[in-house]
Design a protein around this motif. Structure first.
Motif, short mmCIF file in Angstrom:
data_model
loop_
_atom_site.label_atom_id
_atom_site.label_comp_id
_atom_site.label_asym_id
_atom_site.label_seq_id
_atom_site.Cartn_x
_atom_site.Cartn_y
_atom_site.Cartn_z
N ARG A 12 0.81 -1.22 0.00
CA ARG A 12 0.00 0.00 0.00
C ARG A 12 0.85 1.27 0.00
NH1 ARG A 12 -2.89 -0.25 5.19
NH2 ARG A 12 -3.91 1.62 4.45
N ARG A 13 2.17 1.11 0.08
CA ARG A 13 3.04 2.29 0.12
C ARG A 13 3.19 2.92 -1.26
NH1 ARG A 13 8.13 -0.69 2.69
NH2 ARG A 13 7.22 -2.33 1.37
N VAL A 14 3.76 4.12 -1.27
CA VAL A 14 4.08 4.82 -2.52
C VAL A 14 5.49 5.39 -2.38
CG1 VAL A 14 3.07 7.03 -1.77
CG2 VAL A 14 3.24 6.50 -4.22
N ALA A 15 6.22 5.45 -3.50
CA ALA A 15 7.64 5.81 -3.44
C ALA A 15 7.88 7.29 -3.17
CB ALA A 15 8.34 5.40 -4.73
N VAL B 195 7.44 15.52 -0.65
CA VAL B 195 8.76 15.36 -1.27
C VAL B 195 8.70 15.67 -2.76
CG1 VAL B 195 10.54 13.65 -1.84
CG2 VAL B 195 9.63 13.77 0.47
N THR B 196 7.56 15.39 -3.39
CA THR B 196 7.38 15.74 -4.80
C THR B 196 7.59 17.24 -5.00
OG1 THR B 196 5.83 13.92 -5.19
CG2 THR B 196 5.70 15.80 -6.70
N ALA B 197 7.03 18.04 -4.10
CA ALA B 197 7.18 19.50 -4.21
C ALA B 197 8.65 19.91 -4.14
CB ALA B 197 6.37 20.19 -3.11
N GLU C 134 -1.01 16.91 -7.63
CA GLU C 134 -1.16 18.01 -8.60
C GLU C 134 -0.82 19.35 -7.94
OE1 GLU C 134 -4.37 16.82 -11.92
OE2 GLU C 134 -5.22 16.92 -9.89
N GLU C 135 -1.26 19.53 -6.70
CA GLU C 135 -0.95 20.76 -5.96
C GLU C 135 0.54 20.90 -5.72
OE1 GLU C 135 -3.22 20.64 -2.36
OE2 GLU C 135 -5.15 20.63 -3.44
N SER C 136 1.24 19.76 -5.61
CA SER C 136 2.69 19.80 -5.37
C SER C 136 3.48 20.01 -6.67
CB SER C 136 3.15 18.52 -4.69
OG SER C 136 3.07 17.43 -5.57
N SER D 248 10.10 7.96 1.20
CA SER D 248 10.20 9.08 0.27
C SER D 248 11.36 10.00 0.63
CB SER D 248 8.88 9.85 0.30
OG SER D 248 8.81 10.79 -0.74
N LYS D 249 11.56 10.22 1.93
CA LYS D 249 12.69 11.06 2.37
C LYS D 249 14.02 10.35 2.14
CE LYS D 249 10.07 13.96 5.53
NZ LYS D 249 9.84 14.41 6.92
N ASN D 250 14.05 9.03 2.34
CA ASN D 250 15.26 8.26 1.99
C ASN D 250 15.57 8.41 0.51
OD1 ASN D 250 14.15 5.57 4.14
ND2 ASN D 250 15.57 7.20 4.65
#
Length: 373
Positions: free
Chosen positions: A14-17, A22-24, A51-53, A330-332
């Motif tokens: 269920r995770r996302v990379a 972090v995208t922003a 999308e906002e990021s 994501s931070k890693n």
């Protein structure tokens, strides 16, 4: 540079990379982020937040695969997805290359640069990239909660009008990141905790969390690798280890096992005979079940009862706390990208210990010293 993020398709994942936060950060570095539609829903990150990021939501998975220069995932994409990547693309995820030589060959054949988040060296400079430690911490925490839920007793001491209930006795096998987090969580819940590890170096850490360290005289042999992992013991030392574990498991209400050897099946620490000796109603939570398990009777993905003892072989513990697991991963990931990218372009400086060890394949060649050895 186009950085692609896929929706994970592996069972129980269920995770996302990449998270929107972090995208922003990456968008500010003038990277183009393409996120497959619905990629973050399992971690409660809707498309609108991406999308906002500043990310682009891609309706087609194939478009992300065929256009991206860097692909970020948690689990390794399947063979069909990898074949859709363009030559020279960079794949960053958990690769587990030692266990999957056929994957290494596929990456070489396709001209894909594979970077394994599981191969980040355990050195101080790489701590903020160490996804294994991030995910192990979550697994250790969750394992303690699962054990508490399965046990038919209080964990803390309870003083009631009907009498005093003594605290539960627990044993944690392996005092790496997962084990230490399990110890800390069990102590917060009020249990009495003992911990065993073949590495005497971890005794101070165990005791600092309020647990008792179970010591076994294993001689002067080196018991850990350069990366800080426990080494496999010879047969005579394994027997001493099992005797000590048997003695302490017999009187424990909960046993949590966390022992792993990189590139090898998990070592058997709890035998059938030990399970027979445990009190009815006791609980074993085997974090290592995905690698074969530390308990001889573990069945991956199931909770089974043997000799009155509940043995839990959980699926993908980090994914069960998917929001925080995704944030940490994501931070890693962004820390590794910041090292890899120079002026917005990948710079594979193999003089850098982190880049050299993390890169499994590059330009059709095996780079990883671990694999070469």
């Amino acid at each position: 540079m186009i950085v692609g993020v896929l929706k994970e398709t592996a069972e129980h994942e269920r995770r996302v990379a990449l998270t929107p936060e972090v995208t922003a950060q990456l968008v500010k570095q003038e990277l183009e982020i393409w996120v497959e539609e619905g990629a973050g829903l399992g971690s409660n990150f809707p498309d609108a937040e991406y999308e906002e990021s500043g990310a682009k939501i891609a309706e087609s998975r194939d478009k992300v695969l065929s256009e991206c220069d860097i692909l970020l995932t948690i689990q390794t994409p399947d063979e069909a997805d990898i074949k859709k990547l363009k030559k020279g693309a960079i794949l960053i995820c958990f690769l587990w290359a030692l266990q999957h030589p056929e994957l290494v060959e596929l990456l070489k054949e396709q001209g894909i640069t594979g970077m394994g988040m599981d191969a980040v060296p355990r050195i101080s400079r790489a701590q903020n990239m160490d996804a294994l430690s991030s995910m192990s911490s979550i697994a250790g925490y969750k394992s303690a909660l699962i054990a508490a839920n399965e046990l038919d007793k209080y964990l803390p001491m309870m003083m009631t009008a009907a009498g005093t209930i003594p605290p539960a006795k627990t044993l944690v096998l392996g005092a790496g990141v997962a084990g230490l987090q399990a110890i800390a969580t069990l102590r917060r819940l009020g249990a009495v905790v003992e911990a065993f590890d073949i590495r005497p170096e971890v005794k101070e850490q165990v005791e600092s969390l309020g647990a008792k360290f179970v010591e076994v005289e294993l001689g002067d042999d080196e018991t850990q690798t350069e990366g800080g992992y426990a080494k496999e013991l010879d047969k005579s030392k394994q027997e001493l280890q099992r005797e000590a574990i048997h003695k302490h498991a017999r009187k424990s209400d909960i046993v949590i096992t966390t022992a792993l050897i990189p590139g090898r099946p998990a070592p058997i620490l709890i035998t059938e005979e030990m399970v027979k000796d445990m009190a009815p109603g006791s609980v074993i939570v085997d974090i290592a079940s995905e690698n074969g398990g530390n308990c001889e009777l573990t069945e991956h993905g199931k909770t089974v009862e043997k000799y009155g003892v509940s043995i839990v072989g959980p699926y993908n513990l980090p994914s069960q706390l998917s929001l925080h697991a995704s944030k940490l991963y994501s931070k890693n990931m962004v820390a590794l990208l910041n090292l890899l990218l120079e002026d917005g372009k990948p710079n594979f400086n193999f003089e850098d210990e982190i880049i050299k060890n993390t890169t499994i394949t590059h330009q059709g060649e095996v780079i990883s010293p671990m694999l070469k050895e």
